[in-house]
Structure formats: C-alpha cells, structure tokens
Design a protein around this motif. Structure first.
Motif, mmCIF file in Angstrom:
data_model
loop_
_atom_site.group_PDB
_atom_site.id
_atom_site.type_symbol
_atom_site.label_atom_id
_atom_site.label_comp_id
_atom_site.label_asym_id
_atom_site.label_seq_id
_atom_site.Cartn_x
_atom_site.Cartn_y
_atom_site.Cartn_z
ATOM 1 N N LYS A 157 9.145 -43.397 -29.697
ATOM 2 C CA LYS A 157 10.285 -43.615 -28.805
ATOM 3 C C LYS A 157 11.450 -42.663 -29.057
ATOM 4 O O LYS A 157 12.347 -42.562 -28.235
ATOM 5 C CB LYS A 157 10.788 -45.056 -28.946
ATOM 6 C CG LYS A 157 9.784 -46.070 -28.476
ATOM 7 C CD LYS A 157 9.482 -45.910 -27.019
ATOM 8 C CE LYS A 157 8.515 -46.970 -26.553
ATOM 9 N NZ LYS A 157 8.096 -46.830 -25.197
ATOM 10 N N GLY A 158 11.442 -41.987 -30.179
ATOM 11 C CA GLY A 158 12.511 -41.040 -30.470
ATOM 12 C C GLY A 158 11.997 -39.989 -31.421
ATOM 13 O O GLY A 158 11.157 -40.262 -32.272
ATOM 14 N N PHE A 159 12.499 -38.769 -31.268
ATOM 15 C CA PHE A 159 11.909 -37.657 -31.988
ATOM 16 C C PHE A 159 12.948 -36.566 -32.202
ATOM 17 O O PHE A 159 13.699 -36.235 -31.287
ATOM 18 C CB PHE A 159 10.748 -37.122 -31.144
ATOM 19 C CG PHE A 159 10.005 -35.972 -31.737
ATOM 20 C CD1 PHE A 159 9.002 -36.187 -32.661
ATOM 21 C CD2 PHE A 159 10.286 -34.671 -31.356
ATOM 22 C CE1 PHE A 159 8.292 -35.131 -33.194
ATOM 23 C CE2 PHE A 159 9.582 -33.605 -31.874
ATOM 24 C CZ PHE A 159 8.583 -33.834 -32.806
ATOM 25 N N ILE A 160 13.003 -36.046 -33.411
ATOM 26 C CA ILE A 160 13.903 -34.938 -33.735
ATOM 27 C C ILE A 160 13.111 -33.920 -34.539
ATOM 28 O O ILE A 160 12.441 -34.269 -35.508
ATOM 29 C CB ILE A 160 15.104 -35.406 -34.589
ATOM 30 C CG1 ILE A 160 15.932 -36.443 -33.856
ATOM 31 C CG2 ILE A 160 15.967 -34.209 -34.992
ATOM 32 C CD1 ILE A 160 16.973 -37.117 -34.729
ATOM 33 N N HIS A 161 13.191 -32.668 -34.130
ATOM 34 C CA HIS A 161 12.592 -31.589 -34.907
ATOM 35 C C HIS A 161 13.710 -30.770 -35.506
ATOM 36 O O HIS A 161 14.550 -30.248 -34.783
ATOM 37 C CB HIS A 161 11.715 -30.698 -34.025
ATOM 38 C CG HIS A 161 11.224 -29.473 -34.735
ATOM 39 N ND1 HIS A 161 11.211 -28.241 -34.151
ATOM 40 C CD2 HIS A 161 10.749 -29.293 -35.985
ATOM 41 C CE1 HIS A 161 10.737 -27.355 -35.003
ATOM 42 N NE2 HIS A 161 10.461 -27.972 -36.124
ATOM 43 N N GLU A 162 13.728 -30.696 -36.832
ATOM 44 C CA GLU A 162 14.704 -29.848 -37.507
ATOM 45 C C GLU A 162 14.063 -28.482 -37.678
ATOM 46 O O GLU A 162 13.207 -28.303 -38.540
ATOM 47 C CB GLU A 162 15.096 -30.441 -38.849
ATOM 48 C CG GLU A 162 15.837 -31.750 -38.724
ATOM 49 C CD GLU A 162 16.257 -32.315 -40.053
ATOM 50 O OE1 GLU A 162 16.325 -31.552 -41.047
ATOM 51 O OE2 GLU A 162 16.502 -33.521 -40.111
ATOM 52 N N ARG A 163 14.449 -27.554 -36.860
ATOM 53 C CA ARG A 163 13.782 -26.256 -36.812
ATOM 54 C C ARG A 163 13.795 -25.540 -38.152
ATOM 55 O O ARG A 163 12.816 -24.945 -38.555
ATOM 56 C CB ARG A 163 14.406 -25.385 -35.737
ATOM 57 C CG ARG A 163 13.659 -24.074 -35.622
ATOM 58 C CD ARG A 163 14.006 -23.336 -34.393
ATOM 59 N NE ARG A 163 13.273 -22.078 -34.411
ATOM 60 C CZ ARG A 163 12.911 -21.428 -33.370
ATOM 61 N NH1 ARG A 163 13.210 -21.900 -32.183
ATOM 62 N NH2 ARG A 163 12.262 -20.297 -33.462
ATOM 63 N N GLY A 164 14.874 -25.565 -38.863
ATOM 64 C CA GLY A 164 14.916 -24.951 -40.182
ATOM 65 C C GLY A 164 15.056 -23.445 -40.144
ATOM 66 O O GLY A 164 15.460 -22.849 -39.160
ATOM 67 N N ILE A 165 14.634 -22.831 -41.221
ATOM 68 C CA ILE A 165 14.806 -21.402 -41.440
ATOM 69 C C ILE A 165 13.603 -20.645 -40.899
ATOM 70 O O ILE A 165 12.466 -21.064 -41.078
ATOM 71 C CB ILE A 165 14.948 -21.137 -42.957
ATOM 72 C CG1 ILE A 165 16.115 -21.950 -43.517
ATOM 73 C CG2 ILE A 165 15.142 -19.660 -43.249
ATOM 74 C CD1 ILE A 165 16.155 -22.002 -45.025
ATOM 75 N N SER A 166 13.847 -19.502 -40.283
ATOM 76 C CA SER A 166 12.750 -18.650 -39.810
ATOM 77 C C SER A 166 11.907 -18.199 -40.994
ATOM 78 O O SER A 166 12.423 -17.979 -42.086
ATOM 79 C CB SER A 166 13.301 -17.421 -39.099
ATOM 80 O OG SER A 166 13.881 -17.784 -37.888
ATOM 81 N N ASN A 167 10.628 -18.065 -40.746
ATOM 82 C CA ASN A 167 9.664 -17.610 -41.747
ATOM 83 C C ASN A 167 9.551 -18.536 -42.954
ATOM 84 O O ASN A 167 9.140 -18.123 -44.021
ATOM 85 C CB ASN A 167 9.985 -16.184 -42.213
ATOM 86 C CG ASN A 167 9.921 -15.218 -41.060
ATOM 87 O OD1 ASN A 167 9.077 -15.350 -40.175
ATOM 88 N ND2 ASN A 167 10.824 -14.258 -41.036
ATOM 89 N N TYR A 168 9.922 -19.793 -42.783
ATOM 90 C CA TYR A 168 9.803 -20.772 -43.858
ATOM 91 C C TYR A 168 8.595 -21.659 -43.549
ATOM 92 O O TYR A 168 8.499 -22.205 -42.453
ATOM 93 C CB TYR A 168 11.084 -21.601 -43.958
ATOM 94 C CG TYR A 168 11.181 -22.429 -45.203
ATOM 95 C CD1 TYR A 168 11.260 -21.830 -46.455
ATOM 96 C CD2 TYR A 168 11.195 -23.816 -45.133
ATOM 97 C CE1 TYR A 168 11.351 -22.586 -47.598
ATOM 98 C CE2 TYR A 168 11.283 -24.582 -46.270
ATOM 99 C CZ TYR A 168 11.367 -23.961 -47.506
ATOM 100 O OH TYR A 168 11.455 -24.723 -48.640
ATOM 101 N N PRO A 169 7.669 -21.818 -44.494
ATOM 102 C CA PRO A 169 6.404 -22.488 -44.192
ATOM 103 C C PRO A 169 6.463 -24.024 -44.172
ATOM 104 O O PRO A 169 5.438 -24.678 -44.238
ATOM 105 C CB PRO A 169 5.492 -21.996 -45.320
ATOM 106 C CG PRO A 169 6.416 -21.785 -46.466
ATOM 107 C CD PRO A 169 7.689 -21.273 -45.852
ATOM 108 N N LEU A 170 7.652 -24.595 -44.061
ATOM 109 C CA LEU A 170 7.796 -26.051 -44.017
ATOM 110 C C LEU A 170 8.643 -26.430 -42.816
ATOM 111 O O LEU A 170 9.711 -25.862 -42.598
ATOM 112 C CB LEU A 170 8.466 -26.567 -45.303
ATOM 113 C CG LEU A 170 8.828 -28.036 -45.338
ATOM 114 C CD1 LEU A 170 7.577 -28.904 -45.424
ATOM 115 C CD2 LEU A 170 9.734 -28.343 -46.519
ATOM 116 N N SER A 171 8.150 -27.393 -42.041
ATOM 117 C CA SER A 171 8.924 -27.912 -40.919
ATOM 118 C C SER A 171 9.037 -29.422 -41.049
ATOM 119 O O SER A 171 8.112 -30.083 -41.509
ATOM 120 C CB SER A 171 8.258 -27.571 -39.588
ATOM 121 O OG SER A 171 8.500 -26.243 -39.271
#
Length: 178
Positions: free
Chosen positions: A118-132
């Motif tokens: 019902k709700g969703f947030i994606h924390e994009r983070g740092i470019s070229n970082y292998p963790l999302s």
C-alpha cells in the motif's frame, strides 16, 4: 528497554526480524520494522517528547512496515546499470524501481490471503553504489498473522523471492520503556 538501547538493538545483528535470500549472487534482504523502532529513533534524535512518544505508542496502528535491500555482488555499479537486458535502459529500470516495483511485492497472510503493498519508497542513494534500499508497508495490524512476503523479481532472476516470516522469533520483541 529504553529508547537508545531499543534502537541499538534494532540496528544490531541480534535483531531477529531480518532475512536474506541469495539469488545468483544478488542478496535480497527483508526486515520487519516494529512501530516501536520509529518511536525509539525519534526519542533518541529528540524529534519528539516522551509525552508524544507515549501517545504514539498507545495508539493502535494498522500498518506493518518493512525495509527491503538489494545488494549487488559487483562494486562500482548500481541497480540501474547492473545487467541491463536487451531493450532495457537506465530510464526504464529507474521507472520500475521508483514506481512499478511495489506492484510485485505482496504479503501473504496465514489464511493465504494476498495483500498488496500500500505504500512504497525507494531511496535512490549514491550512483555506482551496489546497495539499494526500499521501504514499504501493508494495511495489516498483526505481524502474527503474516506468513510471508514475496517479491517477483522482474529484473535479475525473473523468479519469485519469498521471505518466510513464520520462523522469525516474533515473541522476542522487547518492550520500549519511555
């Protein structure tokens, strides 16, 4: 357990409500976030007073919150660029993770009902970082009624990834003392 210790327990490796599944070297991690965790975090950061925390704690919540992590096996690349398929580009993948991924996440209750995210947030983070990192929630009030969370991975493995939550030590939740 006082707020600082409660929040430290949540961040520690002793936190029992976290599970990891490895698919083709990619680690998918899912963790339940008890609502006391957010109250403890706010108390530690002095965002709320003890009085406000007691009010929040006494109110009944009908939401189960989770964090979901995707950890790639290769450093120096992010989920938007990792193993792009034919006809796929960074823009379409970004669109999927930011908006469409939530359609592929479901909670399965013990009576086999499938509950949509019902709700969703994606924390994009740092470019070229292998963790999302992703956060999502369901309108369900009782973690004891949850059997599993499943995610259909349309990007990497093209398989259903299911986190069995029945084995988690749900009775080990400490009491937050305010």
């Amino acid at each position: 357990m006082h707020a600082k210790l409660y929040y430290e327990w949540y961040k520690s490796t002793d936190f029992p409500f976290r599970d990891t599944i490895d698919k083709e070297g990619i680690k998918f991690v899912c963790e339940w976030i008890p609502r006391e965790v957010e109250i403890a975090r706010q108390l530690v950061s002095t965002s709320i007073t003890e009085k406000e925390a007691k009010i929040q704690l006494s109110e009944s919540e009908n939401i189960l919150s989770f964090k979901f992590y995707v950890l790639l096996p290769k450093p120096g690349i992010d989920i938007f660029n990792y193993q792009l398929g034919e006809g796929e580009n960074v823009t379409s993948r970004t669109q999927y993770f930011a908006f469409d991924m939530q359609k592929d996440i479901h909670l399965k209750s013990k009576n086999s009902d499938s509950i949509k995210c019902k709700g969703f947030i994606h924390e994009r983070g740092i470019s070229n970082y292998p963790l999302s990192k992703f956060e999502f929630f369901f309108f369900e009030k009782d973690i004891e009624q949850v059997k599993s969370i499943y995610y259909f991975d349309r990007i990497y493995s093209k398989e259903k990834i299911e986190f069995d939550l029945t084995h988690l030590a749900k009775t080990k939740i400490p009491t937050l003392i305010i």
